[in-house]
Design a protein around this motif. Sequence first.
Motif, mmCIF file in Angstrom:
data_model
loop_
_atom_site.group_PDB
_atom_site.id
_atom_site.type_symbol
_atom_site.label_atom_id
_atom_site.label_comp_id
_atom_site.label_asym_id
_atom_site.label_seq_id
_atom_site.Cartn_x
_atom_site.Cartn_y
_atom_site.Cartn_z
ATOM 1 N N SER A 164 0.855 -1.197 0.000
ATOM 2 C CA SER A 164 0.000 0.000 0.000
ATOM 3 C C SER A 164 0.886 1.240 0.000
ATOM 4 O O SER A 164 2.085 1.147 0.261
ATOM 5 C CB SER A 164 -0.880 -0.003 1.249
ATOM 6 O OG SER A 164 -0.121 0.448 2.369
ATOM 7 N N CYS A 168 -0.723 3.970 5.866
ATOM 8 C CA CYS A 168 -1.977 3.207 5.942
ATOM 9 C C CYS A 168 -2.150 2.402 7.230
ATOM 10 O O CYS A 168 -3.267 2.134 7.637
ATOM 11 C CB CYS A 168 -2.099 2.262 4.751
ATOM 12 S SG CYS A 168 -2.370 3.134 3.206
ATOM 13 N N TRP A 247 -3.217 -1.374 -4.898
ATOM 14 C CA TRP A 247 -3.682 -0.276 -4.035
ATOM 15 C C TRP A 247 -3.729 1.026 -4.826
ATOM 16 O O TRP A 247 -2.872 1.288 -5.662
ATOM 17 C CB TRP A 247 -2.722 -0.074 -2.882
ATOM 18 C CG TRP A 247 -2.585 -1.235 -1.959
ATOM 19 C CD1 TRP A 247 -1.718 -2.281 -2.080
ATOM 20 C CD2 TRP A 247 -3.329 -1.473 -0.755
ATOM 21 N NE1 TRP A 247 -1.883 -3.142 -1.033
ATOM 22 C CE2 TRP A 247 -2.853 -2.677 -0.207
ATOM 23 C CE3 TRP A 247 -4.342 -0.775 -0.097
ATOM 24 C CZ2 TRP A 247 -3.362 -3.207 0.986
ATOM 25 C CZ3 TRP A 247 -4.838 -1.304 1.087
ATOM 26 C CH2 TRP A 247 -4.363 -2.503 1.612
ATOM 27 N N SER A 248 -4.719 1.859 -4.486
ATOM 28 C CA SER A 248 -4.754 3.218 -5.060
ATOM 29 C C SER A 248 -3.893 4.123 -4.183
ATOM 30 O O SER A 248 -3.369 3.691 -3.163
ATOM 31 C CB SER A 248 -6.189 3.735 -5.034
ATOM 32 O OG SER A 248 -6.551 4.050 -3.692
ATOM 33 N N ILE A 250 -3.667 7.445 -1.561
ATOM 34 C CA ILE A 250 -4.551 7.804 -0.440
ATOM 35 C C ILE A 250 -5.441 8.974 -0.864
ATOM 36 O O ILE A 250 -4.965 9.952 -1.448
ATOM 37 C CB ILE A 250 -3.716 8.182 0.800
ATOM 38 C CG1 ILE A 250 -3.027 6.923 1.338
ATOM 39 C CG2 ILE A 250 -4.568 8.838 1.871
ATOM 40 C CD1 ILE A 250 -2.122 7.150 2.510
ATOM 41 N N VAL A 268 -8.189 4.539 1.545
ATOM 42 C CA VAL A 268 -7.398 3.958 0.468
ATOM 43 C C VAL A 268 -8.253 2.871 -0.175
ATOM 44 O O VAL A 268 -9.123 2.286 0.476
ATOM 45 C CB VAL A 268 -6.059 3.405 1.017
ATOM 46 C CG1 VAL A 268 -6.268 2.160 1.869
ATOM 47 C CG2 VAL A 268 -5.075 3.107 -0.103
#
Length: 814
Positions: A164, A168, A247-248, A250, A268
């Motif tokens: 990530s 996070c 993962w994108s 934040i 996220v």
Amino acid sequence: GKMAAERGDEPEPAAAEEEPAALGLELLVEEVAAAAPSAGFRLTAVRREPAVRLQHGVSGLEPLGWSEDHRVSVSTARSIAVLEQLSDVHSGAQEMVIQRTAVPAPSAACLLKVGPKKEVAECKEKFANSVDPTVSQTFMLDRVFNPEGKSLPPLRGFKYSSWSPLGCDANGRCLLAALTMDNRLTIHANLNRLQWVQLVDLTELYGERLYEASYKLAKADAPRGELGDFPEFQRRHSMQTPVRMEWSGICTTQQVKHNNECWDVGSVLLAVLFENGNIAVWQFQLPFLGKESITSCNTIESGISSPSVLSWWEYEHNNRKMSGLIVGSAFGPVKILPVNLKAVKGYFTLRQPVVLWQEMDQLPVHSIKCIPLYHPYQKCSCSLVVAARGPYVFWCLLLISKARLNVHNSHVTGLHSLPIVSMTADKQNGTVYTCSSDGKVRQLIPIFTDVALKFEHQLIKLSEVFGSVRTHGIAVSPCGAYLAVITTEGMTNGLHPVNKNYQVQFVTLKTFEEAAAQLLESSVQNLFRQVDLTDLVRWKILKDKHIPQFLQEALDKKIESCGSTYFWRFKLFLLRILYQSMQKAPLEVMWKPSHEDAKVLISDSPGMGSTEDDQEEGTSKQASRQSLCDTGKGMDIDDAADESLPQLSDLGGREPMEEKLLEVQAQIEAVEMHLTREHMKRVLGEVYLHTWITENTSIPTRGVCDFLMSDDGYEDRTARVLIGHILKKMNKQTFPEHCSLCKEILPFTDRKQAVCSNGHIWLRCFLTYQSCQSLVYRRCLLHDSIARHPTPEDPEWIRRLLQGPCTFCDSPVF
């Protein structure tokens, strides 16, 4: 969008001589291409010790990942090995400092939830014994239906893992999403430095969701067949068999409190691509703590058959953020899908999917990277999408103009003679690295033309660095200083090796000068986030035993012209490394027992003992003294004499070194003091803003004020004004701290510890300057300083202070 497909796969050597990597005119002849790039892009790869031996063979696709907080993950057949890179200021060793941990694979096989247990068992029995061989054999040999094997060997290891972004987990670091070979998707966090904890099992949760919705994606869907029908049995499995997950970045969402106050909450997204082409987008609130942090889960249908890989597309245009998902297929096509983020403000998406490559040309898309860049000619931001397709690199440039989305695409050919097994990108400058299994790595540097792009590329032959090797994966470090490579032995005299030893090895991609310049011009201004760069600088100083003149001058200029404490922390880092480089290194490994008697006791000689003022430096001093005492063990008298010549030749020869050490120590002390005072001013500013009345805030305000004013040589007008205001507010109250053992007052005479009149010693929290009088407290990653835990009665602003990183080395606090 407009589609300008510039495909020119025919090599034309005449044109290529003037321009080494013009679009589609790449040379197929590697040697010529390697010699061609312009001098500005010369890359010299140097081996960096140590090589880390893996206990098990690697597994899955793209087995190597490098997180933003400097941890390298390697998917293996038994666990995910995690190697954390530290830039240790207390170690004089020239090798990289690496701490190893592991995320073990679960012991039980993962069975996807496709219906009630009893019914599933009956159906499995029925399919296994079916008279129709297309049913029985398809069922028996499908590892999704039969993960635990029975007649087949059990599936062990990991298919894929993904880091990530930073910020996070509960410590503000990266989470690890792990996908096992038998399709269990879990999220893990490393909360106490050595142990990984599983926070949530997404496969189980998604299976429950589908079960409750009777395996329909939308309420309007027509009811499908019974579980006893083999196609339905297959469909229910393929709609929850993950292929990849990413993962994108934040994103922030606003929430309204009870008193109508707005506050920003970070979230996220994790996109999970399934075998049937569906994508589940999970949204998690940050910090991610487990099941309770899940806010939503939406399923998108991609319409891509045999999907193989996905990546987030995140684009900023006129302060509007666009997002979407790029999906690649095993048959060749690549497209971007719109993602509607209902709860996320300020995000927009595409009206309909955009096809980047549409031909079903049977070249599987193996890896996709999306890099945000700035277009110097169009004067706007753009996205570069790069995908590995067989031995080629497909690239696509996306630009949003006033009218529409412009799409330029092409292929770079002639890079590798074998399929690309791994691809990685340096997000900061857009450089892409590809590697095939024969130990050849290509560096591709995008260069903008008026219309689109071309790539300068050059070959890095790993055989020149490591000898003959096979490569299984590569990853570039967050600031582009190192390349990590998984290698095994290559062929020797035309023969394959008998045993395979998997190793993670490191190669430098930047010179010391480039790393130093990048640190000086850094936009993040945080040493911890640039550990790979600081490690290159550390290596150079330990080798040369001095700080290069140009760096010292540039840093002093920065400190004079700019008020940022980052440059002071950088200076402290350099001085501490210099101090380590001047220490005499131990010849024996500390933990090895010595079987020989010491023949020469060097540590008694003048000038070798540790300098005074041990209270200040604590651990690092003891370590250095320990190393000095150990020096004499297990070596020849001649060696010992030679080793110690520079310091022991005579009194005159010894003095300069001793004096220099004291001088560096005094400089370290001065810089630490400056950083402490700057942080004290920050803490006092918070106290002044947040205490309406003069209640005790658990911060020793009066002590900090007195400490700042005690040095006559310290002239800081802002500090004096601030202290004046605070003392006026406090009137004559003092709120002293008391020793919890004997109830005596703890005076504030030292910034690192508090000593009461009965001699009880407490360490001070470097974030709030309160004495830590409990048995449990936190330490920063490099053991620089300690901090207390937040207590339930702490107000919000003190909790915020306690979340800060170390004031000396920027590293997070555990």
